[in-house]
Design a protein around this motif. Structure first.
Motif, PDB file in Angstrom:
ATOM      1  N   SER A   1       0.823  -1.210   0.000  1.00 36.16           N
ATOM      2  CA  SER A   1       0.000   0.000   0.000  1.00 36.16           C
ATOM      3  C   SER A   1       0.856   1.258   0.000  1.00 36.16           C
ATOM      4  O   SER A   1       0.435   2.287  -0.517  1.00 36.16           O
ATOM      5  CB  SER A   1      -0.973   0.006   1.183  1.00 36.16           C
ATOM      6  OG  SER A   1      -0.283   0.041   2.400  1.00 36.16           O
ATOM      7  N   GLU A   2       2.065   1.199   0.539  1.00 36.13           N
ATOM      8  CA  GLU A   2       2.963   2.348   0.466  1.00 36.13           C
ATOM      9  C   GLU A   2       3.508   2.531  -0.945  1.00 36.13           C
ATOM     10  O   GLU A   2       3.681   3.649  -1.409  1.00 36.13           O
ATOM     11  CB  GLU A   2       4.133   2.169   1.436  1.00 36.13           C
ATOM     12  CG  GLU A   2       3.762   2.367   2.880  1.00 36.13           C
ATOM     13  CD  GLU A   2       4.913   2.090   3.822  1.00 36.13           C
ATOM     14  OE1 GLU A   2       6.054   1.875   3.346  1.00 36.13           O
ATOM     15  OE2 GLU A   2       4.681   2.073   5.034  1.00 36.13           O
ATOM     16  N   ALA A   3       3.783   1.424  -1.620  1.00 37.67           N
ATOM     17  CA  ALA A   3       4.379   1.488  -2.949  1.00 37.67           C
ATOM     18  C   ALA A   3       3.348   1.733  -4.048  1.00 37.67           C
ATOM     19  O   ALA A   3       3.655   2.335  -5.063  1.00 37.67           O
ATOM     20  CB  ALA A   3       5.135   0.199  -3.245  1.00 37.67           C
ATOM     21  N   ASN A   4       2.131   1.276  -3.852  1.00 36.12           N
ATOM     22  CA  ASN A   4       1.109   1.356  -4.887  1.00 36.12           C
ATOM     23  C   ASN A   4      -0.114   2.099  -4.379  1.00 36.12           C
ATOM     24  O   ASN A   4      -0.363   2.160  -3.184  1.00 36.12           O
ATOM     25  CB  ASN A   4       0.672  -0.042  -5.322  1.00 36.12           C
ATOM     26  CG  ASN A   4       1.814  -0.853  -5.859  1.00 36.12           C
ATOM     27  OD1 ASN A   4       2.575  -0.371  -6.683  1.00 36.12           O
ATOM     28  ND2 ASN A   4       1.950  -2.073  -5.387  1.00 36.12           N
ATOM     29  N   GLU A   5      -0.874   2.614  -5.281  1.00 34.26           N
ATOM     30  CA  GLU A   5      -2.095   3.310  -4.908  1.00 34.26           C
ATOM     31  C   GLU A   5      -3.199   2.317  -4.584  1.00 34.26           C
ATOM     32  O   GLU A   5      -3.987   2.501  -3.682  1.00 34.26           O
ATOM     33  CB  GLU A   5      -2.531   4.229  -6.048  1.00 34.26           C
ATOM     34  CG  GLU A   5      -3.510   5.274  -5.607  1.00 34.26           C
ATOM     35  CD  GLU A   5      -3.582   6.401  -6.602  1.00 34.26           C
ATOM     36  OE1 GLU A   5      -4.705   6.726  -6.978  1.00 34.26           O
ATOM     37  OE2 GLU A   5      -2.533   6.938  -6.988  1.00 34.26           O
TER      38      GLU A   5
ATOM     39  N   LYS B   1       3.915   9.002  -1.824  1.00 35.69           N
ATOM     40  CA  LYS B   1       4.060   7.659  -2.362  1.00 35.69           C
ATOM     41  C   LYS B   1       5.428   7.552  -3.025  1.00 35.69           C
ATOM     42  O   LYS B   1       5.975   8.519  -3.520  1.00 35.69           O
ATOM     43  CB  LYS B   1       2.981   7.363  -3.394  1.00 35.69           C
ATOM     44  CG  LYS B   1       1.577   7.445  -2.836  1.00 35.69           C
ATOM     45  CD  LYS B   1       0.675   6.491  -3.540  1.00 35.69           C
ATOM     46  CE  LYS B   1      -0.713   6.532  -2.993  1.00 35.69           C
ATOM     47  NZ  LYS B   1      -0.868   5.842  -1.764  1.00 35.69           N
ATOM     48  N   SER B   2       5.979   6.359  -3.027  1.00 39.32           N
ATOM     49  CA  SER B   2       7.258   6.182  -3.691  1.00 39.32           C
ATOM     50  C   SER B   2       7.086   5.941  -5.183  1.00 39.32           C
ATOM     51  O   SER B   2       7.996   6.206  -5.961  1.00 39.32           O
ATOM     52  CB  SER B   2       8.013   5.009  -3.068  1.00 39.32           C
ATOM     53  OG  SER B   2       7.268   3.823  -3.197  1.00 39.32           O
ATOM     54  N   ASP B   3       5.916   5.461  -5.595  1.00 39.31           N
ATOM     55  CA  ASP B   3       5.615   5.211  -7.001  1.00 39.31           C
ATOM     56  C   ASP B   3       4.119   4.942  -7.119  1.00 39.31           C
ATOM     57  O   ASP B   3       3.455   4.658  -6.132  1.00 39.31           O
ATOM     58  CB  ASP B   3       6.407   3.999  -7.499  1.00 39.31           C
ATOM     59  CG  ASP B   3       6.685   4.033  -8.984  1.00 39.31           C
ATOM     60  OD1 ASP B   3       6.132   4.917  -9.672  1.00 39.31           O
ATOM     61  OD2 ASP B   3       7.464   3.194  -9.451  1.00 39.31           O
TER      62      ASP B   3
END
Length: 158
Positions: free
Chosen positions: A83-87, A152-154
């Motif tokens: 969840s941190e890396a993706n929406e 977000k990271s990405d």
């Protein structure tokens, strides 16, 4: 966006043999369900289908419940990292992360980085150094924007 996330442990009663039933996990995220085997078995008489755990206070039951707790903890960690890396996190993404069979998903920064790598090889052939520098600057600014403004990271390209 807040999503619903639930983990259940189930016994596959239809595959019962020698008083043992195989265990599987079911992950539900926003109504999407995926089920996969845990590659372990439990004695049928100690398994409680309602709670999804072993109920009798035996050594086998306590060991199984500790194992299920550790699996649940790992799944929660995978959920938070996804969840941190993706929406958007899907149940199939969770299964892939837990089983280690992640399907490569296209994200904005990975696609941009691959593009920059291809363009870097063309410097002096079809591309000027100043043009590549602009692509690289755009990539870095986009990465910074995602980090600062969107936290977000990405993000996924879907």
């Amino acid at each position: 966006m807040k999503s619903t996330f639930r983990i259940l442990f189930l016994a596959r009663w239809e595959l019962e043999k020698n008083d043992k039933v195989p265990l599987c996990a079911r992950i539900t995220i926003d109504g999407e369900r995926v089920k996969f085997s845990l590659k372990s078995e439990v004695t049928a008489k100690i398994w409680d289908p309602k709670s999804g755990r072993a109920t009798v206070q035996t050594k086998e039951a306590l060991q199984l419940n500790r194992y299920l707790d550790s699996i649940k903890g790992q799944m929660i960690m995978h959920y938070h990292s996804l969840s941190e890396a993706n929406e958007v996190v899907t149940a199939s993404m969770m299964r892939g992360a837990f089983l280690g069979t992640n399907i490569k998903s296209n994200t904005l920064l990975t696609v941009f980085e691959e593009f920059n790598d291809r363009q870097e090889k063309l410097i002096g052939i079809d591309l000027a150094q100043s043009t590549f520098n602009k692509y690289d600057l755009t990539y870095r600014r986009l990465k910074e924007f995602l980090k600062v403004k969107m936290r977000k990271s990405d993000i996924l390209l879907c």
